[in-house]
Design an enzyme around this catalytic site. Structure first.
Site, PDB file in Angstrom:
ATOM      1  N   GLY A  97       0.823  -1.209   0.000  1.00 42.58           N
ATOM      2  CA  GLY A  97       0.000   0.000   0.000  1.00 42.58           C
ATOM      3  C   GLY A  97       0.852   1.252   0.000  1.00 42.58           C
ATOM      4  O   GLY A  97       0.528   2.258  -0.646  1.00 42.58           O
ATOM      5  N   THR A 119      -6.643 -15.336  -7.838  1.00 44.33           N
ATOM      6  CA  THR A 119      -6.537 -14.316  -8.873  1.00 44.33           C
ATOM      7  C   THR A 119      -6.537 -12.968  -8.165  1.00 44.33           C
ATOM      8  O   THR A 119      -7.370 -12.716  -7.295  1.00 44.33           O
ATOM      9  CB  THR A 119      -7.725 -14.390  -9.862  1.00 44.33           C
ATOM     10  OG1 THR A 119      -7.647 -15.622 -10.570  1.00 44.33           O
ATOM     11  CG2 THR A 119      -7.693 -13.235 -10.842  1.00 44.33           C
ATOM     12  N   LEU A 120      -5.616 -12.112  -8.532  1.00 45.07           N
ATOM     13  CA  LEU A 120      -5.450 -10.808  -7.888  1.00 45.07           C
ATOM     14  C   LEU A 120      -5.844  -9.686  -8.839  1.00 45.07           C
ATOM     15  O   LEU A 120      -5.405  -9.669  -9.989  1.00 45.07           O
ATOM     16  CB  LEU A 120      -3.985 -10.614  -7.483  1.00 45.07           C
ATOM     17  CG  LEU A 120      -3.363 -11.731  -6.669  1.00 45.07           C
ATOM     18  CD1 LEU A 120      -1.858 -11.516  -6.564  1.00 45.07           C
ATOM     19  CD2 LEU A 120      -4.015 -11.791  -5.295  1.00 45.07           C
ATOM     20  N   GLU A 121      -6.644  -8.762  -8.370  1.00 48.03           N
ATOM     21  CA  GLU A 121      -6.929  -7.546  -9.117  1.00 48.03           C
ATOM     22  C   GLU A 121      -5.916  -6.513  -8.643  1.00 48.03           C
ATOM     23  O   GLU A 121      -5.879  -6.190  -7.469  1.00 48.03           O
ATOM     24  CB  GLU A 121      -8.342  -7.057  -8.837  1.00 48.03           C
ATOM     25  CG  GLU A 121      -9.409  -8.098  -9.094  1.00 48.03           C
ATOM     26  CD  GLU A 121     -10.268  -8.365  -7.870  1.00 48.03           C
ATOM     27  OE1 GLU A 121     -10.275  -7.555  -6.932  1.00 48.03           O
ATOM     28  OE2 GLU A 121     -10.925  -9.408  -7.850  1.00 48.03           O
TER      29      GLU A 121
END
Length: 180
Positions: A97, A119-121
């Site tokens: 972040g 699965t990563l956005e």
């Protein structure tokens, strides 16, 4: 209730949680530190909920890959996780972040029985270089209350997911009579 790092380690030892590959050094007080996998998909064109998403897939080189704002990236966790006893919650953390990386904001819940490499956005605020295997977030395990139902047994649309997966909302739209 959230499992502590020690409770996660005990659940792994009992077989109630599977993390592959598992490294006990990645345990934190209330989570497991997961890593970015080596593949990434780039989705730059207009996305249409009624059609499969077009993408380009590449391997993130050891020297890293620069992600840029305005592009949706779909990545994958290095680890594959499973539990029939605990639900899972996947998040980014302060480490990424602080680099202006937003990860997995819209779908952080892993149902009981869902065995997945997540699965990563991924979106970024500024250009940022990422590397395969770098720590990318925290995975929390949660006690469930009530009768549990396994995600695998209900034939959900992402049951057979083996890695990076595009949205399958178009399947619902087609089955509901929506416009393809």
């Amino acid at each position: 209730m959230i499992l502590t790092g020690r409770a996660i380690a005990n659940a792994v030892a009992r077989g109630d949680i599977a993390i592959d590959p598992y490294d006990p050094c990645r345990l934190s007080p209330n989570a497991y530190d997961w890593r970015l996998g080596e593949r990434i998909r780039t989705c730059e064109d207009v996305l249409d909920a009624a059609r499969p998403t077009d993408f380009a897939e590449s391997v993130i080189p050891d020297a890293g890959m620069t992600l840029v704002p305005g592009v949706l990236y779909l990545g994958v966790t290095h680890e594959r996780t499973w539990s029939e006893r605990y639900a899972q919650f996947l998040n980014g953390d302060r480490t990424i972040g602080s680099l202006g990386i937003w990860v997995h904001v819209s779908a952080p819940l892993g149902h009981t029985g869902h065995a997945i490499a997540w699965t990563l956005e991924i979106r970024v605020a500024r250009p940022v270089r990422v590397y395969p295997g770098m720590t990318f977030g925290k995975l929390v395990f949660l006690h469930t209350f009530g009768a549990t139902a396994s995600y695998q047994q209900h034939g959900r649309k992402y049951t057979a997911s083996t890695g990076i997966d595009i949205s399958r909302l178009y399947q619902e739209l087609l089955s509901d009579g929506g416009q393809p």
